[in-house]
Design a protein around this motif. Sequence first.
Motif, mmCIF file in Angstrom:
data_model
loop_
_atom_site.group_PDB
_atom_site.id
_atom_site.type_symbol
_atom_site.label_atom_id
_atom_site.label_comp_id
_atom_site.label_asym_id
_atom_site.label_seq_id
_atom_site.Cartn_x
_atom_site.Cartn_y
_atom_site.Cartn_z
ATOM 1 N N LEU A 121 -0.334 -4.340 14.029
ATOM 2 C CA LEU A 121 -1.763 -4.614 14.244
ATOM 3 C C LEU A 121 -2.488 -4.972 12.955
ATOM 4 N N ALA A 122 -1.860 -4.697 11.816
ATOM 5 C CA ALA A 122 -2.584 -4.820 10.537
ATOM 6 C C ALA A 122 -2.951 -6.262 10.224
ATOM 7 N N ASN A 123 -4.049 -6.412 9.521
ATOM 8 C CA ASN A 123 -4.473 -7.721 9.020
ATOM 9 C C ASN A 123 -3.710 -7.999 7.714
ATOM 10 N N PRO A 124 -2.889 -9.034 7.684
ATOM 11 C CA PRO A 124 -2.115 -9.301 6.466
ATOM 12 C C PRO A 124 -2.855 -10.198 5.465
ATOM 13 N N PRO A 151 -3.717 -5.573 -1.882
ATOM 14 C CA PRO A 151 -4.959 -5.473 -1.129
ATOM 15 C C PRO A 151 -5.732 -4.233 -1.585
ATOM 16 N N CYS A 152 -7.054 -4.231 -1.367
ATOM 17 C CA CYS A 152 -7.839 -3.055 -1.786
ATOM 18 C C CYS A 152 -7.668 -1.888 -0.821
ATOM 19 N N HIS A 153 -7.176 -2.185 0.386
ATOM 20 C CA HIS A 153 -7.062 -1.120 1.372
ATOM 21 C C HIS A 153 -5.810 -0.270 1.159
ATOM 22 N N GLY A 154 -5.704 0.773 1.980
ATOM 23 C CA GLY A 154 -4.566 1.679 1.882
ATOM 24 C C GLY A 154 -3.521 1.401 2.934
ATOM 25 N N SER A 155 -2.735 2.437 3.234
ATOM 26 C CA SER A 155 -1.565 2.272 4.100
ATOM 27 C C SER A 155 -1.912 2.381 5.583
ATOM 28 N N ALA A 156 -3.188 2.583 5.878
ATOM 29 C CA ALA A 156 -3.697 2.594 7.264
ATOM 30 C C ALA A 156 -2.770 3.316 8.236
ATOM 31 N N PRO A 157 -2.529 4.617 8.028
ATOM 32 C CA PRO A 157 -1.579 5.336 8.896
ATOM 33 C C PRO A 157 -1.941 5.250 10.375
ATOM 34 N N ALA A 181 0.860 -1.198 0.000
ATOM 35 C CA ALA A 181 0.000 0.000 0.000
ATOM 36 C C ALA A 181 0.886 1.234 0.000
ATOM 37 N N VAL A 182 0.345 2.326 -0.516
ATOM 38 C CA VAL A 182 1.105 3.577 -0.519
ATOM 39 C C VAL A 182 0.277 4.705 0.083
ATOM 40 N N GLY A 183 0.980 5.772 0.484
ATOM 41 C CA GLY A 183 0.303 6.995 0.919
ATOM 42 C C GLY A 183 0.427 7.250 2.408
ATOM 43 N N GLY A 237 2.067 7.680 -7.820
ATOM 44 C CA GLY A 237 2.933 6.542 -8.125
ATOM 45 C C GLY A 237 2.107 5.311 -8.450
ATOM 46 N N LEU A 238 1.065 5.112 -7.663
ATOM 47 C CA LEU A 238 0.178 3.962 -7.867
ATOM 48 C C LEU A 238 -0.554 4.079 -9.209
ATOM 49 N N LEU A 239 -1.108 5.273 -9.463
ATOM 50 C CA LEU A 239 -1.813 5.464 -10.735
ATOM 51 C C LEU A 239 -0.827 5.352 -11.893
ATOM 52 N N ILE A 256 -11.982 -4.472 5.468
ATOM 53 C CA ILE A 256 -11.215 -4.146 4.267
ATOM 54 C C ILE A 256 -9.889 -4.924 4.263
ATOM 55 N N GLY A 257 -9.476 -5.368 5.429
ATOM 56 C CA GLY A 257 -8.256 -6.174 5.538
ATOM 57 C C GLY A 257 -8.396 -7.582 4.982
ATOM 58 N N MET A 258 -9.579 -7.902 4.439
ATOM 59 C CA MET A 258 -9.816 -9.236 3.872
ATOM 60 C C MET A 258 -9.905 -9.207 2.344
HETATM 61 N N1 LIG Z 1 -3.823 0.724 -2.984
HETATM 62 C C1 LIG Z 1 -3.323 1.603 -2.144
HETATM 63 O O1 LIG Z 1 -2.112 1.684 -1.961
HETATM 64 C C2 LIG Z 1 -4.242 2.520 -1.423
HETATM 65 C C3 LIG Z 1 -5.606 2.233 -1.313
HETATM 66 C C4 LIG Z 1 -6.437 3.087 -0.564
HETATM 67 C C5 LIG Z 1 -5.894 4.205 0.059
HETATM 68 N N2 LIG Z 1 -4.555 4.453 -0.081
HETATM 69 C C6 LIG Z 1 -3.905 5.565 0.656
HETATM 70 O O2 LIG Z 1 -3.758 5.140 2.019
HETATM 71 C C7 LIG Z 1 -3.798 6.287 2.872
HETATM 72 C C8 LIG Z 1 -4.831 6.071 3.974
HETATM 73 O O3 LIG Z 1 -6.124 6.036 3.384
HETATM 74 P P1 LIG Z 1 -7.479 5.728 4.166
HETATM 75 O O4 LIG Z 1 -7.247 5.923 5.619
HETATM 76 O O5 LIG Z 1 -8.549 6.457 3.482
HETATM 77 O O6 LIG Z 1 -7.764 4.171 3.854
HETATM 78 P P2 LIG Z 1 -7.104 2.865 4.479
HETATM 79 O O7 LIG Z 1 -7.630 1.715 3.693
HETATM 80 O O8 LIG Z 1 -5.637 2.990 4.560
HETATM 81 O O9 LIG Z 1 -7.682 2.808 5.966
HETATM 82 C C9 LIG Z 1 -9.075 2.873 6.242
HETATM 83 C C10 LIG Z 1 -9.361 2.199 7.601
HETATM 84 O O10 LIG Z 1 -9.214 0.786 7.437
HETATM 85 C C11 LIG Z 1 -8.237 0.276 8.326
HETATM 86 N N3 LIG Z 1 -7.447 -0.741 7.614
HETATM 87 C C12 LIG Z 1 -7.011 -0.679 6.336
HETATM 88 N N4 LIG Z 1 -6.285 -1.761 6.039
HETATM 89 C C13 LIG Z 1 -6.258 -2.526 7.152
HETATM 90 C C14 LIG Z 1 -5.667 -3.785 7.469
HETATM 91 N N5 LIG Z 1 -4.949 -4.486 6.592
HETATM 92 N N6 LIG Z 1 -5.855 -4.292 8.720
HETATM 93 C C15 LIG Z 1 -6.594 -3.623 9.615
HETATM 94 N N7 LIG Z 1 -7.177 -2.424 9.382
HETATM 95 C C16 LIG Z 1 -7.016 -1.890 8.153
HETATM 96 C C17 LIG Z 1 -7.380 1.467 8.731
HETATM 97 O O11 LIG Z 1 -6.768 1.251 9.979
HETATM 98 C C18 LIG Z 1 -8.393 2.602 8.703
HETATM 99 O O12 LIG Z 1 -9.071 2.666 9.909
HETATM 100 C C19 LIG Z 1 -4.104 7.475 1.958
HETATM 101 O O13 LIG Z 1 -2.870 8.100 1.663
HETATM 102 C C20 LIG Z 1 -4.699 6.845 0.714
HETATM 103 O O14 LIG Z 1 -4.521 7.598 -0.444
HETATM 104 C C21 LIG Z 1 -3.722 3.635 -0.787
#
Ligand SMILES: NC(=O)c1ccc[n+]([C@@H]2O[C@H](COP(=O)([O-])OP(=O)(O)OC[C@H]3O[C@@H](n4cnc5c(N)ncnc54)[C@H](O)[C@@H]3O)[C@@H](O)[C@H]2O)c1
Length: 353
Positions: free
Chosen positions: A288-291, A275-281, A70-72, A88-90, A257-259
Amino acid sequence: MKICYLPGDGIGPEIMAQALRVLDVFKKEGMNIELEEALLGGAAVDATGEPYPPATQKAARAADAVLLAAVGGPKWDVLPRPQRPERGLLGIRKDLNLFANLRPAVLYPELANASSLKPEIVSGLDIMIVRELTGDIYFGEPRGISEEGGLRVGRNTMIYNEEEIRRIGHVAFKAAQKRNKKLCSVDKMNVLETTQLWRDVIIEISKEYPDVELSHMLVDNCAMQLVRAPKQFDVVVTGNMFGDILSDEASMLTGSIGMLPSASLDANNKGMYEPCHGSAPDIAGKNLANPLAMILSVAMMMRYTFANEAAATRIETAVKKVLASGLRTGDIFEEGTKRVSCTEMGDAVVAAL
Ligand SMILES: NC(=O)c1ccc[n+]([C@@H]2O[C@H](COP(=O)([O-])OP(=O)(O)OC[C@H]3O[C@@H](n4cnc5c(N)ncnc54)[C@H](O)[C@@H]3O)[C@@H](O)[C@H]2O)c1
Ligand SMILES: CC(C)[C@H](C(=O)O)[C@@H](O)C(=O)O
Ligand SMILES: [Mg+2]
């Protein structure tokens, strides 16, 4: 099997480490896996000033498949737009022509109570969202913020040509043929010309797939139907932006989203898997992240780029076993299960493999 892997930012390196351990199991058994690490996103900006630097482009182009975590993150949101991690991703999606994004939303029975919906509404859920990934308002020109008549104006352009619609349409119809032969095309044709063309072209090519039952739905209704009665869907095909939003919505039906893994494919099944999710800052650096979405993306890589169904199924079965044993990261934790860290979840998947 030449694989370029991109840990990226935030939780990216943490979940990538678990995916690499899964690959290591196959490597030790004799699978011919060659790995090359490269930089993408914020990590790349910090090291080179660019989110998709030439060295990464070279490695990604030379590989058979790319694995991305994930990036960002907020650290880079203040940069000028071309330097932001998301560019970068796009950039890599466009550069590798990865126009077909497959996002399967599957509910593992063990997570029925973790879903945002009642178990009876989601049990057995298995949807495939086919999202167009290199067009639409994400890439349309002109774009930007300008000053016009003393006012700041923000502009983006939603645009599709018929060939872009046709090629993603064929991917979706073929996916439906391999599944339950139902395809729902999602658009906003009541308002947007781009998506009127979308609907027209999907209807045209549907003649080549008489065995697939085609339906159409407006995106606002689809968002509602996904939480009302999600099992009415088999394959959903839609544009880049609607697909982005609907896939995050669908992820919560599976518990988290971690699934949700994904495959982004070109016309020859070269792919990037992420994964469809982001970098979960908010949880980065805390183990703690779900891999599992990342690990399930490795399974998709085995299936789509390397046509190794046995390896794909083996990874998915290992994930099922781990969930059946009651282990859960925080995002899918519920009373009566055992809360584990990202690395402990990785340990368990490796052991199950
Ligand atoms: N494909 C990618 O790299 C991608 C996708 C989406 C968002 N982003 C970027 O990520 C950054 C954060 O974005 P956001 O907060 O809107 O979305 P996010 O998906 O990173 O997080 C949203 C929520 O879901 C939780 N979450 C996400 N992945 C998880 C995991 N594997 N396990 C447990 N919890 C998880 C986070 O803790 C947060 O509460 C932004 O910079 C965004 O642009 C990147
Ligand atoms: C980070 C962002 C550019 C990306 C997208 O919108 O495609 C993400 O949300 C995704 O779903 O992969
Ligand atoms: Mg998204």
